[in-house]
Design a protein around this motif. Structure first.
Motif, mmCIF file in Angstrom:
data_model
loop_
_atom_site.group_PDB
_atom_site.id
_atom_site.type_symbol
_atom_site.label_atom_id
_atom_site.label_comp_id
_atom_site.label_asym_id
_atom_site.label_seq_id
_atom_site.Cartn_x
_atom_site.Cartn_y
_atom_site.Cartn_z
ATOM 1 N N ASP A 23 0.836 -1.211 0.000
ATOM 2 C CA ASP A 23 0.000 0.000 0.000
ATOM 3 C C ASP A 23 0.867 1.255 0.000
ATOM 4 O OD1 ASP A 23 -2.647 -1.273 0.355
ATOM 5 O OD2 ASP A 23 -1.745 -1.976 2.227
ATOM 6 N N ILE A 24 1.917 1.222 0.848
ATOM 7 C CA ILE A 24 2.745 2.422 1.028
ATOM 8 C C ILE A 24 4.218 2.069 0.797
ATOM 9 C CG2 ILE A 24 3.536 4.145 2.729
ATOM 10 C CD1 ILE A 24 0.779 3.866 4.096
ATOM 11 N N LEU A 25 4.920 2.923 0.064
ATOM 12 C CA LEU A 25 6.364 2.759 -0.121
ATOM 13 C C LEU A 25 7.097 3.798 0.709
ATOM 14 C CD1 LEU A 25 6.796 2.502 -4.016
ATOM 15 C CD2 LEU A 25 6.279 0.698 -2.367
ATOM 16 N N LEU A 26 8.190 3.378 1.343
ATOM 17 C CA LEU A 26 9.099 4.317 2.012
ATOM 18 C C LEU A 26 10.445 4.180 1.346
ATOM 19 C CD1 LEU A 26 8.388 3.706 5.829
ATOM 20 C CD2 LEU A 26 7.754 5.727 4.494
ATOM 21 N N MET A 27 11.044 5.305 0.927
ATOM 22 C CA MET A 27 12.374 5.226 0.325
ATOM 23 C C MET A 27 13.045 6.597 0.337
ATOM 24 S SD MET A 27 11.175 4.301 -3.522
ATOM 25 C CE MET A 27 9.936 5.230 -4.376
ATOM 26 N N ALA A 28 14.396 6.560 0.398
ATOM 27 C CA ALA A 28 15.127 7.827 0.499
ATOM 28 C C ALA A 28 16.431 7.758 -0.266
ATOM 29 C CB ALA A 28 15.435 8.133 1.966
ATOM 30 N N ASP A 29 16.730 8.847 -0.976
ATOM 31 C CA ASP A 29 18.093 9.024 -1.496
ATOM 32 C C ASP A 29 18.767 10.108 -0.643
ATOM 33 O OD1 ASP A 29 17.158 11.467 -2.436
ATOM 34 O OD2 ASP A 29 17.204 10.899 -4.553
ATOM 35 N N ASP A 30 19.814 10.732 -1.136
ATOM 36 C CA ASP A 30 20.529 11.715 -0.314
ATOM 37 C C ASP A 30 19.762 13.031 -0.160
ATOM 38 O OD1 ASP A 30 22.487 9.819 -0.298
ATOM 39 O OD2 ASP A 30 23.869 10.897 -1.620
ATOM 40 N N HIS A 31 18.760 13.251 -1.014
ATOM 41 C CA HIS A 31 18.056 14.549 -1.006
ATOM 42 C C HIS A 31 16.638 14.467 -0.486
ATOM 43 C CE1 HIS A 31 21.418 16.048 -3.291
ATOM 44 N NE2 HIS A 31 21.300 14.982 -4.060
ATOM 45 N N MET A 32 15.964 13.372 -0.806
ATOM 46 C CA MET A 32 14.543 13.261 -0.439
ATOM 47 C C MET A 32 14.295 11.936 0.250
ATOM 48 S SD MET A 32 12.401 15.721 -1.565
ATOM 49 C CE MET A 32 10.831 15.102 -2.123
ATOM 50 N N PHE A 33 13.398 11.975 1.210
ATOM 51 C CA PHE A 33 12.891 10.763 1.872
ATOM 52 C C PHE A 33 11.378 10.861 1.739
ATOM 53 C CE2 PHE A 33 12.232 9.010 6.474
ATOM 54 C CZ PHE A 33 11.632 7.880 5.968
ATOM 55 N N ILE A 34 10.784 9.881 1.048
ATOM 56 C CA ILE A 34 9.343 9.998 0.766
ATOM 57 C C ILE A 34 8.544 8.799 1.269
ATOM 58 C CG2 ILE A 34 9.650 11.475 -1.268
ATOM 59 C CD1 ILE A 34 8.946 8.901 -2.957
ATOM 60 N N ALA A 35 7.266 9.068 1.521
ATOM 61 C CA ALA A 35 6.269 8.009 1.704
ATOM 62 C C ALA A 35 5.272 8.201 0.565
ATOM 63 C CB ALA A 35 5.557 8.159 3.045
ATOM 64 N N HIS A 36 4.961 7.112 -0.144
ATOM 65 C CA HIS A 36 4.016 7.205 -1.258
ATOM 66 C C HIS A 36 2.953 6.137 -1.079
ATOM 67 C CE1 HIS A 36 3.325 7.327 -5.905
ATOM 68 N NE2 HIS A 36 2.336 7.826 -5.219
ATOM 69 N N ASN A 37 1.713 6.576 -0.914
ATOM 70 C CA ASN A 37 0.603 5.637 -0.811
ATOM 71 C C ASN A 37 0.118 5.333 -2.229
ATOM 72 O OD1 ASN A 37 -1.932 4.403 -0.496
ATOM 73 N ND2 ASN A 37 -2.171 5.308 1.542
ATOM 74 N N LEU A 38 0.370 4.101 -2.667
ATOM 75 C CA LEU A 38 0.038 3.736 -4.051
ATOM 76 C C LEU A 38 -1.464 3.588 -4.253
ATOM 77 C CD1 LEU A 38 2.835 1.057 -4.585
ATOM 78 C CD2 LEU A 38 2.835 3.414 -5.413
ATOM 79 N N LYS A 39 -2.214 3.430 -3.147
ATOM 80 C CA LYS A 39 -3.649 3.187 -3.280
ATOM 81 C C LYS A 39 -4.448 4.500 -3.372
ATOM 82 C CE LYS A 39 -2.706 -1.019 -3.421
ATOM 83 N NZ LYS A 39 -2.596 -2.065 -2.443
ATOM 84 N N ASN A 40 -4.016 5.511 -2.602
ATOM 85 C CA ASN A 40 -4.789 6.774 -2.648
ATOM 86 C C ASN A 40 -4.023 7.911 -3.335
ATOM 87 O OD1 ASN A 40 -2.957 7.737 -0.766
ATOM 88 N ND2 ASN A 40 -4.351 7.567 0.974
ATOM 89 N N GLY A 41 -2.780 7.626 -3.756
ATOM 90 C CA GLY A 41 -2.001 8.617 -4.504
ATOM 91 C C GLY A 41 -1.291 9.651 -3.650
ATOM 92 N N LYS A 42 -1.503 9.617 -2.303
ATOM 93 C CA LYS A 42 -0.868 10.652 -1.466
ATOM 94 C C LYS A 42 0.633 10.416 -1.380
ATOM 95 C CE LYS A 42 -4.704 11.372 1.789
ATOM 96 N NZ LYS A 42 -5.038 11.302 3.217
#
Ligand code: NAD
Ligand code: 2YH
Length: 259
Positions: free
Chosen positions: A98-117
């Protein structure tokens, strides 16, 4: 931009428990309740995939395992993908995460693939730490001091202005100061005014950015900044509540903002 180190991430859940005790004592609510109130969401058994990223400076020891521990702490099922980068992303999507967590050196994001947030760590960290500062139960006014107007600090200053607080700010970068004054309407902090604050939100990568002259005897300092902004001799003062934690509080806010 400062990168986290494996040492920053040692003993993370104990650091969270200590911070949560301070948050409860100084605001009356714990981090989970505060996140629920700020974002109006709750966890609902989402499956969280953590994708290690090798770009730039590469994998940080303890980073993915820390995100997994955070995910589980908030009652969600999580896992680290078998491979990093695109292969890991493909696995997560194929698995139905449902949700991806991932980070490179500049950004750390959470992306909910089901609701697009999608959530960025610097915004959520600024919002949640400034929110904690603004909830100090012993505050005698709506004046809040913001130290640092970079990516995290600006987001926190904006959040406080939107909440109706009187925001005073300081950053040695004059462009950042002018932008915050023009776009947010913050007041420029001037130490010559001898004004003291009981609510402080600090977001800089430097130590000892807080001086005795800025703070009241009883105050709450909420800071994601690494290293610690509060000089050691002031930190010994039992009347200063210090909320400082390297990853979990910001990551929790990211999850709640995409639920
Ligand atoms: P940034 O580089 O975008 O901004 C930092 C700002 O601090 C700059 O504008 C700089 O001019 C200002 N600054 C430096 N010294 C200062 C001083 N003495 N007084 C006032 N301002 C000063 O950095 P950022 O992305 O906003 O991150 C800020 C800090 O927060 C870093 O230490 C970062 O590692 C940390 N961080 C922690 C978490 C967490 O979960 N704990 C999450 C994100 C970032
Ligand atoms: O620590 C960072 C950056 N400072 C961005 C975070 C924003 N506050 N990134 C972590 C990098 C993790 C690494 N790519 C991994 O192990 O996957």
């Amino acid at each position: 931009m400062a990168l986290l180190t494996p040492e920053d991430l040692e003993d993370l859940l104990n650091k969270l428990r200590q911070s949560n005790e301070t948050i409860k004592a100084s605001t009356g609510k714990g981090i989970t309740e505060i996140c629920e109130e700020v974002y109006g969401t709750r966890p609902a058994s989402q499956k969280v995939a953590i994708v290690p990223i090798t770009a730039g400076n590469g994998i940080i020891g303890n980073f993915s395992s820390s995100l997994l521990a955070i995910t589980e702490y908030f009652g969600l099922e999580g896992y680290i993908t078998d491979h990093p980068d695109i292969t890991g992303y493909h696995q997560a999507v194929s698995d139905g995460a449902d949700i991806l967590l991932m980070a490179d050196d500049h950004m750390f994001i959470a992306h909910n693939l089901k609701n697009g947030k999608i959530a960025a760590n610097h915004i959520c960290t600024g919002v949640i730490y400034s929110e904690i500062a603004s909830r100090f139960i012993h505050a005698g006014s709506k004046d809040v001091m913001v130290i640092g107007l970079g990516r995290v600090g600006y987001a926190g200053a904006e959040h406080l202005v939107k909440k109706g607080f009187n925001v005073y700010a300081y950053d040695p970068n004059t462009e950042f100061m002018e932008k915050a004054i023009e776009e947010l309407g913050v007041n420029a902090y001037d130490s010559a005014d001898h004004k003291k604050f009981s609510m402080v939100f600090e977001a800089t990568p430097n130590a000892n950015t807080i001086s005795e002259g800025m703070i009241t005897d009883r105050c709450l300092i909420s800071t994601p900044g690494i290293p610690c902004a509060l000089p050691a001799e002031l930190a010994e003062n039992g009347d200063i509540d210090l909320v400082m934690e390297p990853l979990v509080i910001g990551a929790a806010a990211m999850l709640y903002s995409v639920f």
